[in-house]
Design an enzyme around this catalytic site. Structure first.
Site, PDB file in Angstrom:
ATOM      1  N   CYS A 114      45.599  51.128  29.443  1.00 43.34           N
ATOM      2  CA  CYS A 114      44.161  51.369  29.556  1.00 43.34           C
ATOM      3  C   CYS A 114      43.479  50.571  28.457  1.00 43.34           C
ATOM      4  O   CYS A 114      43.610  50.889  27.272  1.00 43.34           O
ATOM      5  CB  CYS A 114      43.816  52.849  29.416  1.00 43.34           C
ATOM      6  SG  CYS A 114      42.022  53.169  29.422  1.00 43.34           S
ATOM      7  N   MET A 325      37.169  48.397  33.766  1.00 44.57           N
ATOM      8  CA  MET A 325      38.342  48.721  32.980  1.00 44.57           C
ATOM      9  C   MET A 325      38.566  47.624  31.940  1.00 44.57           C
ATOM     10  O   MET A 325      38.369  46.450  32.228  1.00 44.57           O
ATOM     11  CB  MET A 325      39.574  48.836  33.887  1.00 44.57           C
ATOM     12  CG  MET A 325      39.420  49.852  35.013  1.00 44.57           C
ATOM     13  SD  MET A 325      38.527  49.199  36.452  1.00 44.57           S
ATOM     14  CE  MET A 325      39.820  48.240  37.226  1.00 44.57           C
ATOM     15  N   GLY A 326      39.019  48.018  30.755  1.00 46.63           N
ATOM     16  CA  GLY A 326      39.264  47.033  29.719  1.00 46.63           C
ATOM     17  C   GLY A 326      40.359  46.060  30.096  1.00 46.63           C
ATOM     18  O   GLY A 326      40.278  44.856  29.819  1.00 46.63           O
TER      19      GLY A 326
END
Length: 411
Positions: A114, A325-326
């Protein structure tokens, strides 16, 4: 007739256990953070006991889809757990293990990272004594070298410190996060996912991806940050300016994206058959791209085409992500830096190789984000040495989380 009250004998139930934990926001996600040493002994190792504990902490599986009886937020961005420990990997401070907890299924996906919660790992490590105090400045930037254990990659976090403690407040604004905070710069070193194959696992910058019931789509399939399948928004009847409701409230569109994900996963070598996609919900991601254009964000903010290089929307755990999302941002940055990919072409590049983008600003449902990557060709193969982005993080609550012991079953 006189009514009587039948008093049943009390049943004996196992008590709840208390596990030290910290509830943190990292980027546009939030999750429950644990030190490995604080977990129950049988959950300190991978396996059923650990998965059962984390699912019960989050409140999954929940057929109501609300996570009312747990710490989860019933979205892919808020159904997350993180386990941190001192690292045994040379040159690193801490190991960072990430679990994406399914909302309605009894399943924890350990297949990827994540990127958003990566920004909270450094602050957590500093605050919990996992970094040598001699390396923490009284005022300045503390550099934390993180081993991302899910994918075996290095992340370097540059964490601001004031008066010897992590600085959480500041004026850095991140679209998708309501309030400003202190800026944390993240470097993703050599982010190509070697464990899943080459940067471009098919060997091509663009492939023809056959998806039964959908058609043949142009696709860039890349392993950088997280395995990601990029497609053109127009090819699936989208504009690239969609907000969550336009996708998540449309079962047909959700089914289309899941079919693309499953067939793309097979082409990328991540699974052997489309039927296995359900056991790998976290990866790969599917994102659709479009050239820059004006649109209005989910917060009502006007995003100007003049302020962005392209538009990107991405799916996460079967739903359109509210921001980005990163890890997918790393994939965007990497693909934008390589001429000929669909991302690079959406920016305005061409296959001639004349349009190299070391940094791009892309529009997502909540606003904009700037990311950068350094890519080059070595012996005819594309390589990426690092990707950089800024995020912020903040402790929301710390103490202990309570878990009913008996509901952990035989794990």
């Amino acid at each position: 007739m006189t009514a009587t009250l039948q008093q049943n004998a009390p049943q004996l139930h196992a008590p709840q256990i208390s596990v030290p934990a910290t509830y943190m926001r990292g980027g546009t996600s939030k999750g429950v953070f644990f030190r490995l040493e604080d977990l129950p002994a049988n959950a300190q190792l991978p396996g059923a006991a650990r998965d059962a504990l984390l699912m019960r902490v989050i409140g999954s599986p929940d057929p109501y889809g609300k996570h009312t009886d747990g710490m989860g937020g019933a979205t892919s961005s808020t159904s997350k757990c993180v386990i941190i420990s001192k690292s045994n990997v040379a040159g690193h401070d801490v190991d960072y293990l990430y679990g994406q907890v399914s909302i309605d299924c009894a399943f924890v996906d350990w297949s990827g990272n994540c990127g958003n919660l990566s920004s909270a790992v450094g602050p957590f490590a500093i605050a919990n004594g996992l970094i040598d105090p001699a390396r923490v400045p009284r005022d300045g930037i503390c550099t934390v070298r993180i081993w991302q254990a899910n994918i075996g990659k290095t992340i370097i976090a540059h964490v601001p410190v004031t008066a010897g403690e992590v600085q959480e407040t500041g004026d850095f604004e991140l679209d998708g996060v309501t309030f400003p905070a202190a800026e944390i710069v993240l470097e993703f070193i050599d982010p190509a996912d070697d464990g899943e194959g080459a940067l471009f696992p098919t060997g091509n910058l663009v492939d023809d991806l056959d998806v039964p019931g959908v058609g043949t789509l142009k696709a860039t399939m890349i392993n950088a940050g997280i395995p990601t399948i990029f497609i053109n928004a127009a090819d699936i009847g989208c504009t690239g300016s969609e907000l969550q409701g336009a996708i998540n409230d449309n079962p047909d569109r959700l089914a289309t994206f899941e079919a693309i994900r499953a067939h793309g996963a097979v082409r990328m070598g991540l699974i052997g058959d489309v039927s296995q996609a359900a056991t790998r919900q976290h990866t790969p991601k599917v994102a659709f791209v479009a050239p820059a254009a004006d649109y209005v964000s989910s917060a009502g903010k006007q995003v100007s085409a003049n302020d962005i290089d392209l538009r990107v929307r991405a799916m996460s755990m079967g739903k359109l992500h509210h921001a980005m999302m990163g890890t997918a941002s790393v994939a965007i940055a990497t693909a934008a830096a390589i001429p000929g990919t669909l991302v690079n072409l959406a920016v305005g590049g061409d296959i001639s190789g004349n349009e190299r983008r070391d940094a791009v600003c892309f529009g997502h449902p909540s606003g904009t984000l700037r990311v950068g990557a350094a890519a080059s060709q070595v012996d005819g193969q594309w390589q990426v040495t690092r990707a950089v982005m800024s995020r912020s993080a903040r402790v929301l609550m710390e103490g202990t989380v309570r878990v009913p012991l008996e509901q952990l079953g035989d794990a």
